[in-house]
Design a protein around this motif. Structure first.
Motif, PDB file in Angstrom:
ATOM      1  N   PRO A  69       0.822  -1.027  -0.121  1.00  0.00           N
ATOM      2  CA  PRO A  69      -0.114  -0.028  -0.074  1.00  0.00           C
ATOM      3  C   PRO A  69       0.890   1.047  -0.245  1.00  0.00           C
ATOM      4  O   PRO A  69       0.886   1.947  -0.904  1.00  0.00           O
ATOM      5  CB  PRO A  69      -1.037   0.414   1.479  1.00  0.00           C
ATOM      6  CG  PRO A  69      -1.195  -1.442   1.420  1.00  0.00           C
ATOM      7  CD  PRO A  69       0.427  -2.459   1.264  1.00  0.00           C
ATOM      8  N   GLU A  70       2.410   1.714   0.951  1.00  0.00           N
ATOM      9  CA  GLU A  70       2.859   2.739   1.304  1.00  0.00           C
ATOM     10  C   GLU A  70       3.578   2.880  -0.443  1.00  0.00           C
ATOM     11  O   GLU A  70       3.480   3.342  -0.955  1.00  0.00           O
ATOM     12  CB  GLU A  70       3.480   2.161   1.728  1.00  0.00           C
ATOM     13  CG  GLU A  70       2.637   2.829   3.583  1.00  0.00           C
ATOM     14  CD  GLU A  70       2.097   4.157   3.546  1.00  0.00           C
ATOM     15  OE1 GLU A  70       2.221   5.505   3.631  1.00  0.00           O
ATOM     16  OE2 GLU A  70       0.971   4.581   3.687  1.00  0.00           O
ATOM     17  N   ALA A  71       4.160   1.865  -1.549  1.00  0.00           N
ATOM     18  CA  ALA A  71       4.852   1.755  -2.289  1.00  0.00           C
ATOM     19  C   ALA A  71       4.077   2.099  -3.493  1.00  0.00           C
ATOM     20  O   ALA A  71       3.941   2.990  -4.616  1.00  0.00           O
ATOM     21  CB  ALA A  71       5.180   0.509  -2.683  1.00  0.00           C
ATOM     22  N   ALA A  72       2.095   1.684  -2.914  1.00  0.00           N
ATOM     23  CA  ALA A  72       1.344   1.970  -4.445  1.00  0.00           C
ATOM     24  C   ALA A  72       1.251   3.374  -3.975  1.00  0.00           C
ATOM     25  O   ALA A  72       1.266   3.955  -5.017  1.00  0.00           O
ATOM     26  CB  ALA A  72       0.239   1.257  -3.899  1.00  0.00           C
ATOM     27  N   LYS A  73       1.206   4.138  -3.409  1.00  0.00           N
ATOM     28  CA  LYS A  73       0.819   5.909  -2.954  1.00  0.00           C
ATOM     29  C   LYS A  73       2.095   6.587  -3.936  1.00  0.00           C
ATOM     30  O   LYS A  73       2.028   7.245  -4.816  1.00  0.00           O
ATOM     31  CB  LYS A  73       1.180   5.927  -0.895  1.00  0.00           C
ATOM     32  CG  LYS A  73      -0.758   5.978  -0.892  1.00  0.00           C
ATOM     33  CD  LYS A  73      -0.505   6.074   0.560  1.00  0.00           C
ATOM     34  CE  LYS A  73      -1.425   5.527   1.678  1.00  0.00           C
ATOM     35  NZ  LYS A  73      -1.173   5.749   2.752  1.00  0.00           N
ATOM     36  N   PHE A  75       3.806   5.551  -6.335  1.00  0.00           N
ATOM     37  CA  PHE A  75       3.629   4.912  -7.307  1.00  0.00           C
ATOM     38  C   PHE A  75       2.173   5.710  -8.359  1.00  0.00           C
ATOM     39  O   PHE A  75       2.531   6.536  -9.205  1.00  0.00           O
ATOM     40  CB  PHE A  75       3.069   3.292  -7.672  1.00  0.00           C
ATOM     41  CG  PHE A  75       2.774   3.257  -9.111  1.00  0.00           C
ATOM     42  CD1 PHE A  75       3.649   2.293 -10.199  1.00  0.00           C
ATOM     43  CD2 PHE A  75       1.195   3.103  -9.449  1.00  0.00           C
ATOM     44  CE1 PHE A  75       3.116   2.170 -11.663  1.00  0.00           C
ATOM     45  CE2 PHE A  75       0.423   2.968 -10.280  1.00  0.00           C
ATOM     46  CZ  PHE A  75       2.194   2.207 -12.216  1.00  0.00           C
ATOM     47  N   THR A  76       1.430   6.197  -7.557  1.00  0.00           N
ATOM     48  CA  THR A  76       0.736   7.492  -7.714  1.00  0.00           C
ATOM     49  C   THR A  76       1.024   8.559  -8.290  1.00  0.00           C
ATOM     50  O   THR A  76       0.934   8.719  -8.609  1.00  0.00           O
ATOM     51  CB  THR A  76      -0.867   7.272  -6.838  1.00  0.00           C
ATOM     52  OG1 THR A  76      -1.285   5.739  -6.695  1.00  0.00           O
ATOM     53  CG2 THR A  76      -1.670   7.933  -7.278  1.00  0.00           C
ATOM     54  N   LEU A 182       4.657  14.895  -3.088  1.00  0.00           N
ATOM     55  CA  LEU A 182       3.581  14.515  -3.596  1.00  0.00           C
ATOM     56  C   LEU A 182       2.112  14.057  -3.272  1.00  0.00           C
ATOM     57  O   LEU A 182       1.453  13.714  -2.961  1.00  0.00           O
ATOM     58  CB  LEU A 182       3.639  13.983  -4.833  1.00  0.00           C
ATOM     59  CG  LEU A 182       3.609  15.058  -5.963  1.00  0.00           C
ATOM     60  CD1 LEU A 182       4.030  14.112  -7.745  1.00  0.00           C
ATOM     61  CD2 LEU A 182       2.893  16.303  -6.091  1.00  0.00           C
ATOM     62  N   LYS A 183       2.972  13.338  -1.700  1.00  0.00           N
ATOM     63  CA  LYS A 183       3.149  12.280  -0.531  1.00  0.00           C
ATOM     64  C   LYS A 183       1.141  12.922  -0.384  1.00  0.00           C
ATOM     65  O   LYS A 183       0.287  11.605  -0.111  1.00  0.00           O
ATOM     66  CB  LYS A 183       3.898  11.725   0.698  1.00  0.00           C
ATOM     67  CG  LYS A 183       3.054  10.807   1.326  1.00  0.00           C
ATOM     68  CD  LYS A 183       3.846  10.503   2.327  1.00  0.00           C
ATOM     69  CE  LYS A 183       3.632   9.553   3.232  1.00  0.00           C
ATOM     70  NZ  LYS A 183       4.122   8.724   3.995  1.00  0.00           N
ATOM     71  N   GLN A 184       1.612  14.040   0.642  1.00  0.00           N
ATOM     72  CA  GLN A 184      -0.060  14.257   0.811  1.00  0.00           C
ATOM     73  C   GLN A 184      -0.891  15.182   0.025  1.00  0.00           C
ATOM     74  O   GLN A 184      -2.309  13.956   0.778  1.00  0.00           O
ATOM     75  CB  GLN A 184       0.121  15.863   1.941  1.00  0.00           C
ATOM     76  CG  GLN A 184       1.235  15.934   2.972  1.00  0.00           C
ATOM     77  CD  GLN A 184       1.467  16.520   3.707  1.00  0.00           C
ATOM     78  OE1 GLN A 184       1.558  17.881   3.033  1.00  0.00           O
ATOM     79  NE2 GLN A 184       1.633  16.503   4.956  1.00  0.00           N
ATOM     80  N   LYS A 188      -4.003  13.026   0.268  1.00  0.00           N
ATOM     81  CA  LYS A 188      -5.779  13.924   0.290  1.00  0.00           C
ATOM     82  C   LYS A 188      -6.695  13.367  -0.482  1.00  0.00           C
ATOM     83  O   LYS A 188      -7.632  13.133   0.216  1.00  0.00           O
ATOM     84  CB  LYS A 188      -5.003  15.327  -0.003  1.00  0.00           C
ATOM     85  CG  LYS A 188      -6.735  16.301   0.610  1.00  0.00           C
ATOM     86  CD  LYS A 188      -5.927  17.426  -0.037  1.00  0.00           C
ATOM     87  CE  LYS A 188      -7.327  18.284  -0.021  1.00  0.00           C
ATOM     88  NZ  LYS A 188      -6.540  19.795  -0.119  1.00  0.00           N
ATOM     89  N   ARG A 189      -6.403  12.830  -1.903  1.00  0.00           N
ATOM     90  CA  ARG A 189      -7.618  12.691  -2.790  1.00  0.00           C
ATOM     91  C   ARG A 189      -8.126  10.720  -2.803  1.00  0.00           C
ATOM     92  O   ARG A 189      -8.699  10.208  -3.113  1.00  0.00           O
ATOM     93  CB  ARG A 189      -6.768  12.115  -4.152  1.00  0.00           C
ATOM     94  CG  ARG A 189      -6.587  14.048  -4.270  1.00  0.00           C
ATOM     95  CD  ARG A 189      -5.917  14.367  -5.968  1.00  0.00           C
ATOM     96  NE  ARG A 189      -5.919  15.900  -6.217  1.00  0.00           N
ATOM     97  CZ  ARG A 189      -5.148  16.615  -6.644  1.00  0.00           C
ATOM     98  NH1 ARG A 189      -3.710  16.082  -5.988  1.00  0.00           N
ATOM     99  NH2 ARG A 189      -5.238  17.699  -7.092  1.00  0.00           N
ATOM    100  N   LEU A 190      -6.469  10.122  -1.658  1.00  0.00           N
ATOM    101  CA  LEU A 190      -7.408   8.530  -1.177  1.00  0.00           C
ATOM    102  C   LEU A 190      -8.328   9.063  -0.616  1.00  0.00           C
ATOM    103  O   LEU A 190      -8.955   7.779  -0.316  1.00  0.00           O
ATOM    104  CB  LEU A 190      -5.677   7.487  -1.359  1.00  0.00           C
ATOM    105  CG  LEU A 190      -5.286   7.540  -2.369  1.00  0.00           C
ATOM    106  CD1 LEU A 190      -4.379   6.608  -2.384  1.00  0.00           C
ATOM    107  CD2 LEU A 190      -6.235   5.889  -3.735  1.00  0.00           C
ATOM    108  N   LYS A 191      -8.588  10.137   0.522  1.00  0.00           N
ATOM    109  CA  LYS A 191      -9.530   9.105   0.974  1.00  0.00           C
ATOM    110  C   LYS A 191     -10.918   9.684   0.356  1.00  0.00           C
ATOM    111  O   LYS A 191     -11.243  10.753  -0.066  1.00  0.00           O
ATOM    112  CB  LYS A 191      -9.260  10.822   2.304  1.00  0.00           C
ATOM    113  CG  LYS A 191      -8.320  10.696   3.022  1.00  0.00           C
ATOM    114  CD  LYS A 191      -7.932  11.589   3.790  1.00  0.00           C
ATOM    115  CE  LYS A 191      -6.614  11.055   4.681  1.00  0.00           C
ATOM    116  NZ  LYS A 191      -5.821  12.400   6.339  1.00  0.00           N
TER     117      LYS A 191
END
Length: 191
Positions: A69-73, A75-76, A182-184, A188-191
């Motif tokens: 999951p964290e790596a997929a973020k 990747f996104t 870009l992490k935040q 934010k957009r995944l919530k």
């Protein structure tokens, strides 16, 4: 040596041919920030809703590729950086600025490359794909390469980013900082 070319021209011609052959045999799968005015075949528009949809779609793609999951973020975030949240693509369905290999369909787009600490604008061949599924398949191939093994096996956002940087996914010396920034936005957009 062809009779119709003087020796100095024949030698220059051979150097050009050799350079073109080398370029076709060395895949370089990503380049940083493109200056694009067009949007070749993307299902995403420049709206808040589509940026959220893009984020969720790329995150799911990362999970489907076997990323944690964290790596997929991360990747996104990478896809968001490379395609302006899916709104500016170098070629059809190419969400990551993936360059074309020899024999593949491609679109030429202007990009900025960093070489020896200097930025330069170049035209590059980006692979043209037929669907988001084709892009996912391309990323599956890419993540199987030894040079991206650390990214594929990453447990954290930073580990994925470090793995892609170590694998030389981009020429941008500030690539890591840009992805970390870009992490935040992704979260934010995944919530």
């Amino acid at each position: 040596m062809p009779v119709d070319l003087p020796p100095y021209m024949w030698q220059a011609n051979q150097q050009v041919v050799q350079r073109q052959q080398q370029e076709q045999n060395i895949p370089n799968d990503l380049v940083p920030e493109r200056e694009l005015t067009s949007n070749p075949v993307s299902p995403y528009k420049n709206t808040s809703e589509d940026k959220i949809r893009f984020t969720k779609d790329m995150y799911q793609m990362g999970l489907d590729l076997g990323l944690k999951p964290e790596a997929a973020k991360a990747f996104t975030a990478q896809k968001a950086l490379e395609s302006a949240w899916g709104t500016k693509l170098a070629a059809p369905y190419n969400f990551g600025g993936t360059k074309a290999r020899s024999g593949e369909d491609y679109k030429i787009a202007l990009t900025t490359e960093e070489e020896n600490g200097k930025l330069k604008k170049v035209n590059a061949k980006f692979v043209s794909l037929k669907s988001p599924e084709d892009y996912k398949n391309r990323m599956q191939e890419l993540l199987q390469l030894d040079r991206y093994k650390k990214a594929k096996e990453a447990n954290t956002y930073s580990d994925y980013v470090d793995g892609m940087v170590a694998g030389k996914y981009a020429t941008d010396s500030k690539y890591k900082q840009k992805l970390e920034a870009l992490k935040q936005s992704v979260e934010k957009r995944l919530k």
